[in-house]
Motif scaffolding. Structure first.
Motif, short mmCIF file in Angstrom:
data_model
loop_
_atom_site.label_atom_id
_atom_site.label_comp_id
_atom_site.label_asym_id
_atom_site.label_seq_id
_atom_site.Cartn_x
_atom_site.Cartn_y
_atom_site.Cartn_z
N ASP A 255 0.84 -1.21 0.00
CA ASP A 255 0.00 0.00 0.00
C ASP A 255 0.87 1.25 0.00
O ASP A 255 0.60 2.22 -0.73
N ALA A 256 1.89 1.25 0.86
CA ALA A 256 2.75 2.42 0.98
C ALA A 256 3.54 2.66 -0.31
O ALA A 256 3.67 3.80 -0.77
N THR A 257 4.08 1.59 -0.88
CA THR A 257 4.84 1.72 -2.12
C THR A 257 3.98 2.31 -3.22
O THR A 257 4.40 3.21 -3.96
N ALA A 258 2.73 1.81 -3.33
CA ALA A 258 1.81 2.34 -4.34
C ALA A 258 1.44 3.79 -4.05
O ALA A 258 1.32 4.61 -4.96
N PHE A 259 1.27 4.12 -2.78
CA PHE A 259 0.92 5.49 -2.39
C PHE A 259 2.01 6.47 -2.83
O PHE A 259 1.71 7.52 -3.41
N TYR A 260 3.26 6.14 -2.53
CA TYR A 260 4.36 7.05 -2.87
C TYR A 260 4.47 7.26 -4.38
O TYR A 260 4.90 8.32 -4.83
N SER B 231 10.89 4.52 4.03
CA SER B 231 12.03 3.97 3.29
C SER B 231 11.62 3.44 1.92
O SER B 231 12.47 3.15 1.07
N TYR B 232 10.30 3.33 1.67
CA TYR B 232 9.81 2.85 0.38
C TYR B 232 9.44 3.99 -0.56
O TYR B 232 8.87 3.76 -1.62
N SER B 233 9.78 5.21 -0.18
CA SER B 233 9.51 6.37 -1.02
C SER B 233 10.61 6.55 -2.06
O SER B 233 11.76 6.12 -1.84
N PRO B 234 10.32 7.17 -3.19
CA PRO B 234 11.34 7.41 -4.22
C PRO B 234 12.51 8.25 -3.70
O PRO B 234 13.66 8.05 -4.12
N GLN B 235 12.23 9.18 -2.79
CA GLN B 235 13.29 10.04 -2.24
C GLN B 235 14.34 9.21 -1.49
O GLN B 235 15.54 9.49 -1.58
N VAL B 236 13.87 8.20 -0.77
CA VAL B 236 14.82 7.34 -0.04
C VAL B 236 15.49 6.36 -0.99
O VAL B 236 16.69 6.05 -0.85
N GLU B 237 14.75 5.88 -1.98
CA GLU B 237 15.35 4.99 -2.97
C GLU B 237 16.53 5.67 -3.67
O GLU B 237 17.53 5.03 -4.00
N ASP B 238 16.41 6.98 -3.88
CA ASP B 238 17.52 7.71 -4.51
C ASP B 238 18.76 7.68 -3.62
O ASP B 238 19.89 7.59 -4.14
N GLU C 54 22.83 10.26 7.79
CA GLU C 54 22.06 11.36 8.37
C GLU C 54 20.94 11.80 7.43
O GLU C 54 19.82 12.06 7.87
N LEU C 55 21.26 11.87 6.14
CA LEU C 55 20.24 12.24 5.15
C LEU C 55 19.15 11.18 5.09
O LEU C 55 17.95 11.50 4.99
N LEU C 56 19.54 9.91 5.17
CA LEU C 56 18.58 8.81 5.12
C LEU C 56 17.60 8.89 6.28
O LEU C 56 16.38 8.81 6.09
N VAL C 57 18.12 9.05 7.49
CA VAL C 57 17.27 9.11 8.68
C VAL C 57 16.29 10.27 8.59
O VAL C 57 15.09 10.12 8.87
N ALA C 58 16.79 11.44 8.19
CA ALA C 58 15.93 12.62 8.08
C ALA C 58 14.85 12.44 7.02
O ALA C 58 13.69 12.81 7.22
N THR C 59 15.22 11.85 5.89
CA THR C 59 14.27 11.67 4.78
C THR C 59 13.21 10.64 5.13
O THR C 59 12.03 10.81 4.81
N ILE C 60 13.62 9.54 5.77
CA ILE C 60 12.65 8.52 6.20
C ILE C 60 11.63 9.13 7.15
O ILE C 60 10.42 8.87 7.04
N LYS C 61 12.09 9.96 8.07
CA LYS C 61 11.18 10.59 9.01
C LYS C 61 10.18 11.49 8.28
O LYS C 61 8.97 11.44 8.56
N ILE C 62 10.66 12.28 7.33
CA ILE C 62 9.78 13.17 6.57
C ILE C 62 8.75 12.37 5.78
O ILE C 62 7.55 12.67 5.80
N GLN C 63 9.21 11.32 5.11
CA GLN C 63 8.31 10.54 4.26
C GLN C 63 7.36 9.66 5.07
O GLN C 63 6.21 9.45 4.66
N SER C 64 7.81 9.16 6.20
CA SER C 64 6.92 8.38 7.07
C SER C 64 5.83 9.28 7.63
O SER C 64 4.66 8.88 7.72
N THR C 65 6.20 10.50 8.01
CA THR C 65 5.23 11.46 8.49
C THR C 65 4.20 11.78 7.41
O THR C 65 2.99 11.84 7.68
N ALA C 66 4.69 11.96 6.19
CA ALA C 66 3.78 12.26 5.07
C ALA C 66 2.81 11.11 4.85
O ALA C 66 1.62 11.33 4.59
#
Length: 504
Positions: A40-45, A247-254, A270-282
């Motif tokens: 579901d999350a992968t499809a959502f992103y 972590s399943y968002s395109p931003q993290v895949e990059d 550090e970038l990974l942790v911050a991006t996962i938090k942003i995308q998980s929140t979204a």
């Protein structure tokens, strides 16, 4: 926060599994459900940005149609005739086309919003069903031990190619189980100051010290347990399950650059942790959010929205930067996350013996104030030095030989004395429904026990190659059937007889 006075459904609580086979089926079910949540999350992103962009385009076109129609209709009202429009032979036909285009795009806009609402409701329900099934397996210590132990024992062996992929999928379930169990320990012993929790749990329990994590049957009434699950445990579990969903968002895949398990630099980490938090929140805000419903009155809608909004804001506080209101939640989360990195590792190189270091790592981190000392103490008392599902060797005075055992229960009375199922007798496969408690003096993991065992150093060197623990995953479901292992008669025996005196 407005106090919720809703009536809770308690019928589900009567159907919580208690037999080992029923628990195993439940675990299999929610593992499938968790895969669905990830899908579901992968499809959502992938789809949500496209849908939002399409909605914007529809809005822009509808605004343009509305403006043109307004200008034309205003001219007709003032002059009694339609204006001549450049490039158009018939103003009547052009106006009709505008109305037709507007109507078609309105339908498309409404349909897309309906489809997005249906997808959101589906995501919400999939997560809700998963959480319900998971919480069924945290109803007492015996069920919880089987739940957590099955996850660990089912992880692939260190050299299996699917290990990282599979562990990554199931680590959130493992973390969520530990988070809920630790949350319960903290609630009883220390309490919480978080505004949502204080309000939600006020007058919830007849006995605030009563726990649903008793050994067999908890003392909470069905009404108390149903309210506790709905208002508190489900939001906590959902937040824990979604901690790394970003972590399943395109931003993290990059950031992963095609390899999710490669060793990252400090800057990348550090970038990974911050991006996962942003995308998980979204995902929690936009992908799950507050599912739309129909209401009979406007007041019902307002009450529902406020109620769900409070729960959503509470869940989002797990993802927010630490502040005075959510600091307890942030400190709680850190401990299971650290522990899971040992037990459900996603590192390409993995030595199973590292799991026995988890206890000391958390203890030392607490001493250094890297982890909360009080919470760490509660956690270590729950998991013990020897993780559930781990293999140990111990000297059995009855057989006068060194036997194998697998840790089978959480919450040992002494963290250094694991509660196990013995799986060999005179070094041949054998198992009963009784559990044993292995003291330090009989556990050859400890040097003092080896010295007292009656076996000389050369024997241990040749036999065990200085590895005094073993990987129980190697025999799980191959030589040790899960259902037989988890059958317990409720009795426990302590190995207390003296060690042999003669050398072997």
């Amino acid at each position: 926060m407005k106090k919720n006075n809703k009536t809770y459904q308690t019928a589900r609580l009567s159907a919580i599994p208690n037999m080992a086979s029923a628990v195993s089926k439940k675990i299999s079910l929610f593992q499938q459900q968790h895969r669905k949540v990830v899908e579901d999350a992968t499809a959502f992103y992938q789809q949500y940005p496209l849908d939002i962009d399409q909605l914007r385009k529809y809005k822009k076109k509808l605004n343009a149609y509305a403006q043109q129609i307004e200008i034309i209709e205003k001219y007709k009202k003032e002059h009694g005739v339609l204006p001549q429009i450049a490039g158009q032979k018939s103003p009547e036909k052009y106006l009709h086309q505008l109305y037709m285009y507007e109507q078609n795009d309105k339908k498309a806009f409404t349909l897309l919003r309906q489809q997005m609402a249906i997808a959101q409701t589906k995501r919400y329900e999939n997560l809700d069903h998963l959480t319900d099934n998971m919480l069924d397996l945290l109803n007492n210590q015996r069920i919880f031990s089987q739940f957590l132990g099955t996850l660990v024992l089912s992880t692939p062996l260190p050299d299996e190619k699917i290990r990282c992929v599979r562990n990554e999928k199931f680590k959130p379930i493992y973390i969520a189980g530990l988070v809920v169990a630790l949350f319960e320990q903290i609630r009883i012993t220390h309490g919480f100051k978080n505004r949502y929790l204080v309000e939600a749990m006020s007058d919830m329990f007849a006995d605030p010290k009563a726990s649903f994590m008793d050994i067999e049957q908890n003392s909470l009434s069905h009404e108390e347990m149903a309210a506790y699950r709905e208002e508190v445990l489900k939001p906590v579990a959902k937040a824990a399950l979604l901690l790394s969903i970003g972590s399943y968002s395109p931003q993290v895949e990059d950031i992963f650059a095609g390899d999710r398990y490669r060793l990252l630099s400090q800057q990348e980490r550090e970038l990974l942790v911050a991006t996962i938090k942003i995308q998980s929140t979204a995902y929690l805000k936009l992908g799950i959010g507050i599912p739309p419903q129909r209401f009979n009155t406007h007041q019902e809608k307002l009450d529902y929205t406020e109620y769900e909004k409070n729960k959503l804001e509470f869940m989002l506080s797990f993802f927010s930067d630490e502040n005075n209101d959510n600091c307890e939640l942030q400190r709680l989360l850190k401990i299971p996350v650290v522990y899971s990195s040992f037990m459900i590792s996603t590192k390409p190189e993995f030595d199973y013996r590292r799991i026995y270091d988890a206890y000391d790592t958390i203890r030392k981190s607490a001493v250094n104030n890297e982890l909360d000392q009080n919470y760490s103490q509660l956690f270590l008392a729950m998991v013990g030095r020897f993780p559930i599902g781990s293999g140990i060797y111990f000297f059995n005075p009855e057989t006068e030989s060194i036997e194998q055992a697998i840790v089978s229960s959480l919450y040992p009375d002494n963290p250094h004395q694991p509660i196990c199922k013995q799986i060999t007798r005179r070094q041949l496969k054998s198992m009963t429904q009784q559990e044993i408690i292995v003291p330090v003096a009989n556990n050859i993991f400890f040097e003092s026990a080896r010295h007292k065992s009656g076996y000389d150093d050369e024997y241990f060197t040749l036999k065990y190659q200085n590895s005094f623990v073993w990987n129980a995953n190697e025999v799980w479901e191959v030589q040790i059937p899960a259902l037989d292992f988890w059958k317990k008669d409720g009795t426990r025996k302590v190995c207390t007889a003296p060690m042999p005196k003669a050398n072997h």
